[in-house]
Design an enzyme around this catalytic site. Structure first.
Site, PDB file in Angstrom:
ATOM      1  N   THR A 180      14.102 -35.478  13.975  1.00 19.78           N
ATOM      2  CA  THR A 180      14.782 -34.180  13.978  1.00 19.78           C
ATOM      3  C   THR A 180      14.104 -33.147  14.882  1.00 19.78           C
ATOM      4  O   THR A 180      14.784 -32.407  15.608  1.00 19.78           O
ATOM      5  CB  THR A 180      14.881 -33.655  12.530  1.00 19.78           C
ATOM      6  OG1 THR A 180      15.698 -34.575  11.800  1.00 19.78           O
ATOM      7  CG2 THR A 180      15.481 -32.276  12.465  1.00 19.78           C
ATOM      8  N   ASN A 210       7.256 -40.880  10.871  1.00 19.72           N
ATOM      9  CA  ASN A 210       8.562 -40.906  11.546  1.00 19.72           C
ATOM     10  C   ASN A 210       9.074 -39.506  11.866  1.00 19.72           C
ATOM     11  O   ASN A 210       9.205 -38.664  10.976  1.00 19.72           O
ATOM     12  CB  ASN A 210       9.597 -41.585  10.638  1.00 19.72           C
ATOM     13  CG  ASN A 210       9.459 -43.088  10.638  1.00 19.72           C
ATOM     14  OD1 ASN A 210       8.429 -43.627  11.032  1.00 19.72           O
ATOM     15  ND2 ASN A 210      10.504 -43.758  10.207  1.00 19.72           N
ATOM     16  N   HIS A 213      15.745 -37.031   5.387  1.00 21.77           N
ATOM     17  CA  HIS A 213      16.048 -37.020   6.818  1.00 21.77           C
ATOM     18  C   HIS A 213      16.796 -35.741   7.205  1.00 21.77           C
ATOM     19  O   HIS A 213      17.468 -35.144   6.372  1.00 21.77           O
ATOM     20  CB  HIS A 213      16.908 -38.234   7.184  1.00 21.77           C
ATOM     21  CG  HIS A 213      16.176 -39.537   7.078  1.00 21.77           C
ATOM     22  ND1 HIS A 213      16.586 -40.568   6.282  1.00 21.77           N
ATOM     23  CD2 HIS A 213      15.035 -39.960   7.665  1.00 21.77           C
ATOM     24  CE1 HIS A 213      15.750 -41.590   6.394  1.00 21.77           C
ATOM     25  NE2 HIS A 213      14.787 -41.242   7.232  1.00 21.77           N
ATOM     26  N   ASP A 227      14.462 -49.011  13.213  1.00 21.93           N
ATOM     27  CA  ASP A 227      14.366 -48.034  12.129  1.00 21.93           C
ATOM     28  C   ASP A 227      15.522 -48.272  11.143  1.00 21.93           C
ATOM     29  O   ASP A 227      16.685 -48.383  11.557  1.00 21.93           O
ATOM     30  CB  ASP A 227      14.463 -46.629  12.760  1.00 21.93           C
ATOM     31  CG  ASP A 227      14.112 -45.512  11.798  1.00 21.93           C
ATOM     32  OD1 ASP A 227      13.360 -45.761  10.843  1.00 21.93           O
ATOM     33  OD2 ASP A 227      14.585 -44.377  12.024  1.00 21.93           O
ATOM     34  N   HIS A 246       8.544 -41.223   6.108  1.00 25.89           N
ATOM     35  CA  HIS A 246       9.819 -40.917   6.776  1.00 25.89           C
ATOM     36  C   HIS A 246      10.124 -39.434   6.575  1.00 25.89           C
ATOM     37  O   HIS A 246       9.489 -38.760   5.766  1.00 25.89           O
ATOM     38  CB  HIS A 246      10.944 -41.766   6.181  1.00 25.89           C
ATOM     39  CG  HIS A 246      10.954 -43.161   6.695  1.00 25.89           C
ATOM     40  ND1 HIS A 246      11.960 -43.659   7.480  1.00 25.89           N
ATOM     41  CD2 HIS A 246      10.054 -44.165   6.550  1.00 25.89           C
ATOM     42  CE1 HIS A 246      11.686 -44.908   7.795  1.00 25.89           C
ATOM     43  NE2 HIS A 246      10.535 -45.246   7.244  1.00 25.89           N
TER      44      HIS A 246
HETATM   45  P1  13P Z   1      13.240 -36.614  10.429  1.00 25.95           P
HETATM   46  O1  13P Z   1      14.715 -36.414  10.203  1.00 25.95           O
HETATM   47  O2  13P Z   1      12.438 -35.751   9.508  1.00 25.95           O
HETATM   48  O3  13P Z   1      12.830 -36.466  11.831  1.00 25.95           O
HETATM   49  O4  13P Z   1      12.897 -38.120   9.997  1.00 25.95           O
HETATM   50  C1  13P Z   1      13.107 -39.191  10.879  1.00 25.95           C
HETATM   51  C2  13P Z   1      12.948 -40.495  10.186  1.00 25.95           C
HETATM   52  O5  13P Z   1      12.441 -40.628   9.093  1.00 25.95           O
HETATM   53  C3  13P Z   1      13.449 -41.665  10.928  1.00 25.95           C
HETATM   54  O6  13P Z   1      13.370 -42.843  10.175  1.00 25.95           O
HETATM   55  O1  G3H Z   2      16.639 -42.389   9.953  1.00 24.98           O
HETATM   56  C1  G3H Z   2      16.849 -41.371  10.560  1.00 24.98           C
HETATM   57  C2  G3H Z   2      16.651 -41.188  11.995  1.00 24.98           C
HETATM   58  O2  G3H Z   2      16.604 -39.816  12.227  1.00 24.98           O
HETATM   59  C3  G3H Z   2      17.714 -41.864  12.818  1.00 24.98           C
HETATM   60  O3  G3H Z   2      18.889 -41.179  12.730  1.00 24.98           O
HETATM   61  O4  G3H Z   2      20.627 -42.889  12.165  1.00 24.98           O
HETATM   62  O5  G3H Z   2      21.209 -40.659  13.205  1.00 24.98           O
HETATM   63  O6  G3H Z   2      20.064 -42.434  14.556  1.00 24.98           O
HETATM   64  P1  G3H Z   2      20.288 -41.836  13.193  1.00 24.98           P
HETATM   65 ZN    ZN Z   3      13.663 -42.690   8.084  1.00 29.06          ZN
END
Ligand code: 13P
Ligand code: G3H
Ligand code: ZN
Length: 349
Positions: free
Chosen positions: A269, A266, A189, A83, A223
């Site tokens: 959260t 995706n 995010h 990711d 995302h």
């Molecule tokens: P959320 O923070 O909405 O769960 O999005 C996760 C995400 O896009 C990870 O790439």
């Molecule tokens: O891109 C966002 C995802 O929630 C991953 O989060 O970079 O804190 O692991 P992170």
């Molecule tokens: Zn993302």
């Protein structure tokens, strides 16, 4: 079944008209929660790890946990995805480790914060796509920039600052040959996406539909797709947390996206909220407990419940048995001989 490529999962999802949740993990319990949810709902699934997750868990632990998941659940098509890769080198190291797909997030510079130019994004994404496809690995690109910051990653600000331009999306897909395309439509995010239930002024589903009309066969990726349910917020706050009132992406908007070309959704959260709420509850209700299993078990169960619910809502439930895995070596052959197309179908304006 062995780990499968995300391209195969998404091609199958397009045939079936459903979306596939891509859930972030950092540890064994999260992988277990997702796999149990996939078993419960008979779903194909994408498990993804960010750079932060790779640093937290260490690559070898993550990879071997994923192999264990594939071994323990042979009936579940399972892809392992990077990711938000921030550079060619990050993607290359993930591919060398055994990830079956990578996201090259060239919408930001390698610092993961500063928006990149279109030319920079195209250059690095195409380089990754060429390298990955030779090895049978699928690639997600991003055009437009999401809002918010997670673990130091992200441009910050609201999700509306750099939404995707449909003409640029077409050009980007043509120039890079990516297998899937993440677009920015106002989401961000983290937990603080919207200050009230989002409408079309902040969550641009019309833009998503416009992009899908121009790129009708391209697998779109949403995302920042956590719904940040009120009940999960409430559990955290009931047990001593301090979340401010907030709204996520309503599931019905994601379902509208799925009807309009979204194939990968995706979610991180919502699972973080579920885990934290369950742990807080045990800590408050049973302060005498100190065996980690006493709070990790309910945390894992709470995450499983969220993931299983999303699998049903995204439509992937029931589809695990639809196909068998194409080997990564055969995927590489498919890219080389053109049976796996990397040229988007573009519809006139
Ligand atoms: P959320 O923070 O909405 O769960 O999005 C996760 C995400 O896009 C990870 O790439
Ligand atoms: O891109 C966002 C995802 O929630 C991953 O989060 O970079 O804190 O692991 P992170
Ligand atoms: Zn993302």
């Amino acid at each position: 079944m062995p780990l499968v490529s995300t391209r195969q999962l998404l091609d199958e999802a397009a045939k079936g008209g459903y979306g596939v949740g891509a859930f972030n993990v950092n540890d064994m319990e999260q992988i277990q929660a997702i796999m149990e949810a996939a078993k419960e709902t008979n779903s194909p699934v994408i498990i993804q790890a960010s750079r932060g997750a790779r640093a937290f868990a260490q690559d070898n632990y993550l990879y071997h946990l994923m192999l264990a998941a594939a071994e323990l659940y042979p009936q579940i098509p399972l892809a392992m995805h990077l990711d938000h890769g921030n550079s060619f080198e990050t993607c290359e190291s993930a591919i060398k480790l055994g990830f079956t797909s990578v996201m090259m997030d060239g919408s930001l510079k390698p610092d993961g914060k500063t928006p990149a130019t279109f030319a920079e994004n195209v250059e690095v994404t195409k380089r990754v796509a060429d390298y990955a496809h030779e090895r049978g690995i699928s690639v997600e690109g991003e055009i437009g920039v999401l809002g918010g910051i997670e673990d130091g990653h992200g441009a910050g600000g609201s999700g509306l600052e750099h939404v995707t331009d449909p003409d640029q999306a077409v050009e980007f897909a043509e120039l890079t040959g990516v297998d899937s395309l993440a677009i920015a439509i106002g989401t961000s995010h983290g937990a603080y996406k919207f200050t009230k239930k989002p409408d079309g002024s902040v969550l641009k589903m019309d833009l998503l539909i416009a992009i899908h009309k121009r790129l009708p066969k391209t697998h779109l990726v949403m995302h920042g797709s956590s719904s940040v349910p009120k009940d999960l917020q409430d559990i955290i706050n009931q047990y001593g947390g301090k979340l401010k009132e907030t709204w996520g992406v309503p599931v019905e908007e994601i379902q509208l996206g799925i009807k309009n070309g979204v194939r990968k959704v995706n979610v991180d959260t919502d699972n973080r909220l579920a885990i934290t709420g369950a742990i807080r509850k045990v800590f408050v209700e049973s302060p005498e407990k100190f065996d980690p299993r006493d709070y990790m078990k309910p945390a894992r169960a709470a995450m499983q419940k969220v993931v299983a619910t999303r699998m049903v809502q995204f439509g992937q439930a029931g589809h695990a048995g639809d196909y068998t895995a194409i080997s990564i070596a055969d995927m590489a052959k498919g890219y080389a001989d053109g049976t796996l197309s990397t040229k988007p179908l573009v519809a006139a304006k």
